[in-house]
Design a protein around this motif. Structure first.
Motif, mmCIF file in Angstrom:
data_model
loop_
_atom_site.group_PDB
_atom_site.id
_atom_site.type_symbol
_atom_site.label_atom_id
_atom_site.label_comp_id
_atom_site.label_asym_id
_atom_site.label_seq_id
_atom_site.Cartn_x
_atom_site.Cartn_y
_atom_site.Cartn_z
ATOM 1 N N VAL A 244 -50.226 4.731 7.774
ATOM 2 C CA VAL A 244 -48.982 4.187 8.302
ATOM 3 C C VAL A 244 -48.334 5.241 9.185
ATOM 4 N N ILE A 245 -48.129 4.902 10.446
ATOM 5 C CA ILE A 245 -47.553 5.848 11.421
ATOM 6 C C ILE A 245 -46.213 5.307 11.882
ATOM 7 N N THR A 246 -45.139 6.045 11.616
ATOM 8 C CA THR A 246 -43.802 5.583 11.983
ATOM 9 C C THR A 246 -43.061 6.538 12.904
ATOM 10 N N ASN A 247 -43.587 7.751 13.078
ATOM 11 C CA ASN A 247 -42.887 8.728 13.916
ATOM 12 C C ASN A 247 -43.877 9.685 14.581
ATOM 13 N N ASP A 248 -43.362 10.586 15.392
ATOM 14 C CA ASP A 248 -44.218 11.523 16.131
ATOM 15 C C ASP A 248 -45.077 12.371 15.196
ATOM 16 N N ASP A 249 -44.496 12.827 14.111
ATOM 17 C CA ASP A 249 -45.214 13.712 13.197
ATOM 18 C C ASP A 249 -46.393 13.001 12.537
ATOM 19 N N ASN A 250 -46.257 11.690 12.289
ATOM 20 C CA ASN A 250 -47.331 10.929 11.641
ATOM 21 C C ASN A 250 -48.574 10.784 12.510
ATOM 22 N N LEU A 251 -48.452 11.027 13.809
ATOM 23 C CA LEU A 251 -49.589 10.835 14.707
ATOM 24 C C LEU A 251 -50.774 11.732 14.358
ATOM 25 N N LYS A 252 -50.512 12.808 13.650
ATOM 26 C CA LYS A 252 -51.595 13.721 13.289
ATOM 27 C C LYS A 252 -52.527 13.132 12.232
ATOM 28 N N ILE A 253 -52.113 12.031 11.578
ATOM 29 C CA ILE A 253 -52.970 11.426 10.553
ATOM 30 C C ILE A 253 -53.782 10.245 11.101
ATOM 31 N N VAL A 254 -53.620 9.945 12.393
ATOM 32 C CA VAL A 254 -54.411 8.867 12.992
ATOM 33 C C VAL A 254 -55.885 9.166 12.801
ATOM 34 N N SER A 255 -56.626 8.155 12.343
ATOM 35 C CA SER A 255 -58.022 8.383 11.975
ATOM 36 C C SER A 255 -58.909 7.240 12.452
ATOM 37 N N ASP A 256 -60.178 7.551 12.729
ATOM 38 C CA ASP A 256 -61.163 6.524 13.072
ATOM 39 C C ASP A 256 -61.767 5.895 11.825
ATOM 40 N N ASN A 257 -61.492 6.474 10.669
ATOM 41 C CA ASN A 257 -62.093 6.005 9.423
ATOM 42 C C ASN A 257 -61.211 5.023 8.661
ATOM 43 N N TYR B 149 -34.546 5.582 21.550
ATOM 44 C CA TYR B 149 -35.963 5.647 21.197
ATOM 45 C C TYR B 149 -36.730 6.644 22.061
ATOM 46 N N GLN B 150 -36.455 6.646 23.360
ATOM 47 C CA GLN B 150 -37.161 7.540 24.273
ATOM 48 C C GLN B 150 -36.982 9.005 23.884
ATOM 49 N N ILE B 151 -35.830 9.317 23.296
ATOM 50 C CA ILE B 151 -35.539 10.697 22.902
ATOM 51 C C ILE B 151 -36.152 11.023 21.543
ATOM 52 N N LYS B 152 -36.008 10.084 20.596
ATOM 53 C CA LYS B 152 -36.432 10.341 19.222
ATOM 54 C C LYS B 152 -37.929 10.137 18.986
ATOM 55 N N ARG B 153 -38.577 9.340 19.839
ATOM 56 C CA ARG B 153 -39.999 9.027 19.638
ATOM 57 C C ARG B 153 -40.789 9.263 20.930
ATOM 58 N N THR B 154 -40.556 10.403 21.563
ATOM 59 C CA THR B 154 -41.186 10.704 22.846
ATOM 60 C C THR B 154 -42.714 10.679 22.765
ATOM 61 N N THR B 155 -43.280 11.383 21.805
ATOM 62 C CA THR B 155 -44.729 11.466 21.672
ATOM 63 C C THR B 155 -45.306 10.130 21.221
ATOM 64 N N PHE B 156 -44.599 9.452 20.347
ATOM 65 C CA PHE B 156 -45.021 8.135 19.867
ATOM 66 C C PHE B 156 -45.164 7.168 21.044
ATOM 67 N N LEU B 157 -44.184 7.178 21.943
ATOM 68 C CA LEU B 157 -44.222 6.307 23.118
ATOM 69 C C LEU B 157 -45.351 6.702 24.065
ATOM 70 N N SER B 158 -45.575 7.989 24.223
ATOM 71 C CA SER B 158 -46.666 8.460 25.075
ATOM 72 C C SER B 158 -48.009 7.986 24.517
ATOM 73 N N LEU C 95 -35.957 4.019 10.518
ATOM 74 C CA LEU C 95 -35.681 2.640 10.896
ATOM 75 C C LEU C 95 -34.994 2.542 12.258
ATOM 76 N N PHE C 96 -35.422 1.565 13.036
ATOM 77 C CA PHE C 96 -34.780 1.250 14.309
ATOM 78 C C PHE C 96 -34.324 -0.200 14.222
ATOM 79 N N ILE C 97 -33.025 -0.404 13.949
ATOM 80 C CA ILE C 97 -32.545 -1.761 13.691
ATOM 81 C C ILE C 97 -31.273 -2.114 14.465
ATOM 82 N N THR C 98 -30.803 -1.199 15.291
ATOM 83 C CA THR C 98 -29.611 -1.499 16.085
ATOM 84 C C THR C 98 -29.896 -1.256 17.572
ATOM 85 N N LYS C 99 -28.977 -1.686 18.393
ATOM 86 C CA LYS C 99 -29.111 -1.522 19.843
ATOM 87 C C LYS C 99 -29.219 -0.040 20.221
#
Length: 227
Positions: free
Chosen positions: A96-109, A136-145, A126-130
């Motif tokens: 489960v990947i929810t933020n930039d830091d979680n991207l390091k656990i992305v796996s092919d397995n 989002y662009q500031i808080k999840r820069t790597t996630f968006l990339s 959580l992102f639940i308001t306007k």
């Protein structure tokens, strides 16, 4: 694909009722959530949403069958646990990947579940308001990339997605503007008997490089997946 979880309209209906907003004016759920947070506070908003999502998720055969098609990556704007429970029932391992830091656990397995709106069990993500999405662009820069990279090199199949989210459309549009329609994406949408529906389809295909397949109902949708 109901798993005894509320629709977006139902999820934010209590917020709207508290604010005195009538049903016909409840189009922008993120704005309603923001108004509710402003009136009360963040914790009260998250508690209200959590009460509706932190309940027993009913087994959902349709969702389970769909996920058994072995998609390596799943991107979702939902923050409930329906996908995880269905994968559990199929004994499929996942990350489960929810933020930039979680991207390091992305796996092919394992199946990678990218939760763009965060996870109900992790309120800080959580992102639940306007304003959540405006930041989002500031808080999840790597996630968006990473999302943009995936949209460039992979074909996406959008299921049950309305494309009302500016965040994703911005990524699709920027890709289409800079490098052209190099990668085709697809969306399965239920037909709507409205004057604007065909314009909506044409707009997705021309400006966002999303080819649309329409179905009449859920039965047709499930039949399509078996072809």
């Amino acid at each position: 694909m109901n798993s005894n979880l509320p629709s977006w309209d139902k999820l934010f209906s209590k917020c709207a009722e508290d604010l005195g907003i009538s049903p016909e004016n409840r189009m922008d759920y993120l704005q309603i959530a923001q108004y509710y947070e402003t009136k009360h506070d963040r914790n009260t908003l998250e508690t209200l949403i959590g009460e509706q999502l932190n309940k027993a998720i009913e087994p959902n055969k349709n969702l389970s069958d769909f996920l058994s098609l072995n998609f390596p990556n799943i991107w979702t704007t939902n923050f409930d646990k329906a996908i995880e429970r269905s994968l559990d029932s199929n004994r499929i391992s996942y990350n489960v990947i929810t933020n930039d830091d979680n991207l390091k656990i992305v796996s092919d397995n394992k199946v990678n579940i990218f939760k763009c709106g965060g996870d109900i069990e992790s309120h800080q993500n959580l992102f639940i308001t306007k304003t959540d999405y405006e930041d989002y662009q500031i808080k999840r820069t790597t996630f968006l990339s990473f999302l943009k990279r995936e949209l460039i090199i992979n074909n996406f199949l959008f299921i049950g997605y309305s494309f009302k989210d500016r965040l994703l459309k911005h990524q699709l549009r920027s890709i289409n503007s800079i490098i052209g329609n190099t990668t085709k994406h697809y969306a399965i949408l239920f037909k709507e008997a409205t004057e604007t529906f065909q314009y909506y389809i044409n707009d997705l295909e021309r400006n966002y490089n999303v080819n649309v397949i329409t179905v009449q109902d859920e039965k047709d949708f499930l039949l399509l997946l078996t072809l």
